[in-house]
Design a protein around this motif. Structure first.
Motif, PDB file in Angstrom:
ATOM      1  N   GLU A  46       0.844  -1.194   0.000  1.00 14.70           N
ATOM      2  CA  GLU A  46       0.000   0.000   0.000  1.00 14.70           C
ATOM      3  C   GLU A  46       0.877   1.242   0.000  1.00 14.70           C
ATOM      4  O   GLU A  46       1.954   1.257   0.603  1.00 14.70           O
ATOM      5  CB  GLU A  46      -0.909   0.016   1.238  1.00 14.70           C
ATOM      6  CG  GLU A  46      -1.844  -1.167   1.361  1.00 14.70           C
ATOM      7  CD  GLU A  46      -3.007  -1.112   0.388  1.00 14.70           C
ATOM      8  OE1 GLU A  46      -3.206  -0.041  -0.236  1.00 14.70           O
ATOM      9  OE2 GLU A  46      -3.710  -2.119   0.245  1.00 14.70           O
ATOM     10  N   HIS A 101      -6.900  -1.186   5.843  1.00 15.91           N
ATOM     11  CA  HIS A 101      -6.787   0.045   5.066  1.00 15.91           C
ATOM     12  C   HIS A 101      -5.649   0.936   5.568  1.00 15.91           C
ATOM     13  O   HIS A 101      -5.496   1.158   6.774  1.00 15.91           O
ATOM     14  CB  HIS A 101      -8.099   0.829   5.124  1.00 15.91           C
ATOM     15  CG  HIS A 101      -9.199   0.183   4.338  1.00 15.91           C
ATOM     16  ND1 HIS A 101      -9.118  -0.038   2.978  1.00 15.91           N
ATOM     17  CD2 HIS A 101     -10.410  -0.303   4.713  1.00 15.91           C
ATOM     18  CE1 HIS A 101     -10.215  -0.620   2.559  1.00 15.91           C
ATOM     19  NE2 HIS A 101     -11.021  -0.802   3.593  1.00 15.91           N
ATOM     20  N   VAL A 103      -4.193   4.791   4.854  1.00 12.75           N
ATOM     21  CA  VAL A 103      -4.525   6.076   4.230  1.00 12.75           C
ATOM     22  C   VAL A 103      -3.524   7.122   4.711  1.00 12.75           C
ATOM     23  O   VAL A 103      -3.300   7.264   5.914  1.00 12.75           O
ATOM     24  CB  VAL A 103      -5.960   6.532   4.582  1.00 12.75           C
ATOM     25  CG1 VAL A 103      -6.287   7.866   3.899  1.00 12.75           C
ATOM     26  CG2 VAL A 103      -6.980   5.465   4.181  1.00 12.75           C
ATOM     27  N   VAL A 147     -12.358   2.458   8.396  1.00 11.07           N
ATOM     28  CA  VAL A 147     -11.279   3.233   7.805  1.00 11.07           C
ATOM     29  C   VAL A 147     -11.046   4.484   8.645  1.00 11.07           C
ATOM     30  O   VAL A 147     -11.942   4.936   9.361  1.00 11.07           O
ATOM     31  CB  VAL A 147     -11.621   3.615   6.343  1.00 11.07           C
ATOM     32  CG1 VAL A 147     -12.752   4.637   6.292  1.00 11.07           C
ATOM     33  CG2 VAL A 147     -10.404   4.102   5.582  1.00 11.07           C
ATOM     34  N   HIS A 190     -18.075   2.201   2.829  1.00  9.07           N
ATOM     35  CA  HIS A 190     -16.871   1.546   2.321  1.00  9.07           C
ATOM     36  C   HIS A 190     -16.302   2.401   1.206  1.00  9.07           C
ATOM     37  O   HIS A 190     -16.999   2.743   0.256  1.00  9.07           O
ATOM     38  CB  HIS A 190     -17.149   0.135   1.803  1.00  9.07           C
ATOM     39  CG  HIS A 190     -15.904  -0.662   1.560  1.00  9.07           C
ATOM     40  ND1 HIS A 190     -15.135  -0.507   0.414  1.00  9.07           N
ATOM     41  CD2 HIS A 190     -15.266  -1.597   2.311  1.00  9.07           C
ATOM     42  CE1 HIS A 190     -14.094  -1.316   0.480  1.00  9.07           C
ATOM     43  NE2 HIS A 190     -14.145  -2.000   1.623  1.00  9.07           N
ATOM     44  N   SER A 233     -15.035   2.077  -3.910  1.00 10.04           N
ATOM     45  CA  SER A 233     -13.654   2.530  -4.062  1.00 10.04           C
ATOM     46  C   SER A 233     -13.649   3.834  -4.843  1.00 10.04           C
ATOM     47  O   SER A 233     -14.422   4.002  -5.798  1.00 10.04           O
ATOM     48  CB  SER A 233     -12.801   1.500  -4.819  1.00 10.04           C
ATOM     49  OG  SER A 233     -12.744   0.269  -4.130  1.00 10.04           O
TER      50      SER A 233
END
Length: 370
Positions: A46, A101, A103, A147, A190, A233
């Motif tokens: 990621e 996740h 970020v 998230v 999501h 997404s």
């Protein structure tokens, strides 16, 4: 570790396989293997917050390992200086139960959400380059598939009503104190993205928009006849693009609060953004470059046709962007393909020892605008 000054930011490409990660230098349209590391089987690669680190997420083992790809810039007055070092795995790891996740934001703050614990670990990438490893832990109301979105000096975190997908977003300060609460703002939440001071979340029946400065919310309705389609997404850019069914994308106009669909013409495998343009790899092995309005710029066969795997299997070609180039990691062909999106040509291919399960680019210059 020797440091080499460069005349510009150097591009590195990290490619994961079932049991390892390879780091390539990409210069003058050529790939050079720099390093290979063993990592936990099934680790996902990621992107982080900046142009240096890659996060290797081991969901089953509950651990996230950082890969320093060894390319970075340091500000110096009104300009930057550019450096490279040998790629390394960062010694410290982030441990949990089921990390998913990752970020990051432009200020170097990264948030890693752990589904199994319903917790978030934040990390400032600047502390790593300075020899530290400072993390903060935040808790949500229960374990769930959620998230966290790092803001400039705050954080958005999700809460679940029942242990399933979240529906509530809470804005907290770095010390954990609550700044604002957005109860039931997004049933079935999501997918997330940020743009121009607002955060977007994909919901069952609409896209939720949160103004994190004004602490207000709004929604963008899905097109009529959406059926079971929903955004799960986002592919950040202007306008914002979301996934939409098997062979379409959804363009969101936040100013007008409207949406429109973009037909791709084949089943979508993976998507990336080059500036305002959209790169779409479909299961017929074709890489299409589209404008955000859906106009086809080019369509080029870059790999053999492939089938979509069931569930969340990683047996899928993936793509990443390096300036004007799209990097295709071909799982079935066991090689990388370097595609020049400006000239619509394949620049190079690189054979791999194992099938690639993911690809992340660091240190790349900005992508072109069509």
């Amino acid at each position: 570790m020797p440091v080499t000054e460069q005349d510009q930011l150097q591009t590195r490409i990290a490619v994961t396989t079932a049991t390892g990660v390879e780091v390539f230098a990409f210069d003058d349209d050529e790939l050079t293997l720099l390093s290979t590391f063993d990592v936990a089987e099934g680790s996902r690669a990621e992107s982080g917050a900046g142009s240096r680190y890659v996060y290797l997420v081991d969901y089953e083992g509950g651990q996230t390992t950082l890969l320093d790809t060894g390319t970075y810039a340091e500000p110096h007055g009104d300009h930057d200086h550019y450096y490279t070092v040998e790629p390394t795995l960062v010694e410290q790891t982030i441990d949990g139960t089921s990390p998913v996740h990752v970020v990051g934001n432009d200020d170097g703050l990264v948030a890693i959400f752990d589904d199994g614990e319903g917790s978030i670990t934040t990390l400032s990438e600047a502390t790593i380059s300075e020899g530290g490893f400072e993390t903060n832990l935040f808790e949500t109301n229960a374990p769930h598939h959620g998230v966290a979105v790092p803001l400039e000096d705050q954080l958005l975190i999700t809460e679940t009503p029942d242990g399933g997908l979240p529906d509530t977003v809470v804005q907290v300060a770095i010390d954990g104190s609550e700044v604002a609460r957005y109860d039931e703002v997004c049933p079935g939440l999501h997918g997330e993205a940020t743009t121009d001071g607002v955060a977007l979340f994909g919901c069952t029946d609409f896209v939720a928009v949160i103004d994190t400065d004004e602490h207000t919310t709004s929604t963008v309705a899905y097109p009529d006849g959406a059926g079971d389609n929903r955004v799960g997404s986002f592919y950040a850019g202007e306008p914002m693009i979301g996934n939409w069914g098997t062979d379409q994308l959804l363009a969101l106009n936040l100013e007008s609060g409207t949406t429109s669909t973009i037909s791709v013409g084949a089943d979508i495998g993976t998507v990336a953004r080059l500036g305002s343009d959209v790169a779409v790899l479909t299961t017929d092995g074709v890489l299409s470059m589209l404008t955000a309005d859906g106009e086809v710029i080019s369509s080029t066969e870059v790999i053999d046709p492939f089938a979509l795997p069931e569930g969340h299997a990683m047996e899928l070609p993936t793509i990443a962007v390096a300036g004007d180039n799209v990097i295709i990691a071909d799982f079935h062909g066991e090689h990388l393909v370097i595609f020049d999106a400006h000239d619509s040509t394949v620049l190079a291919t690189q054979a791999l020892d194992q099938a690639p399960t993911g690809v992340v680019v660091t240190g790349a210059a900005g992508a072109h605008e069509h």
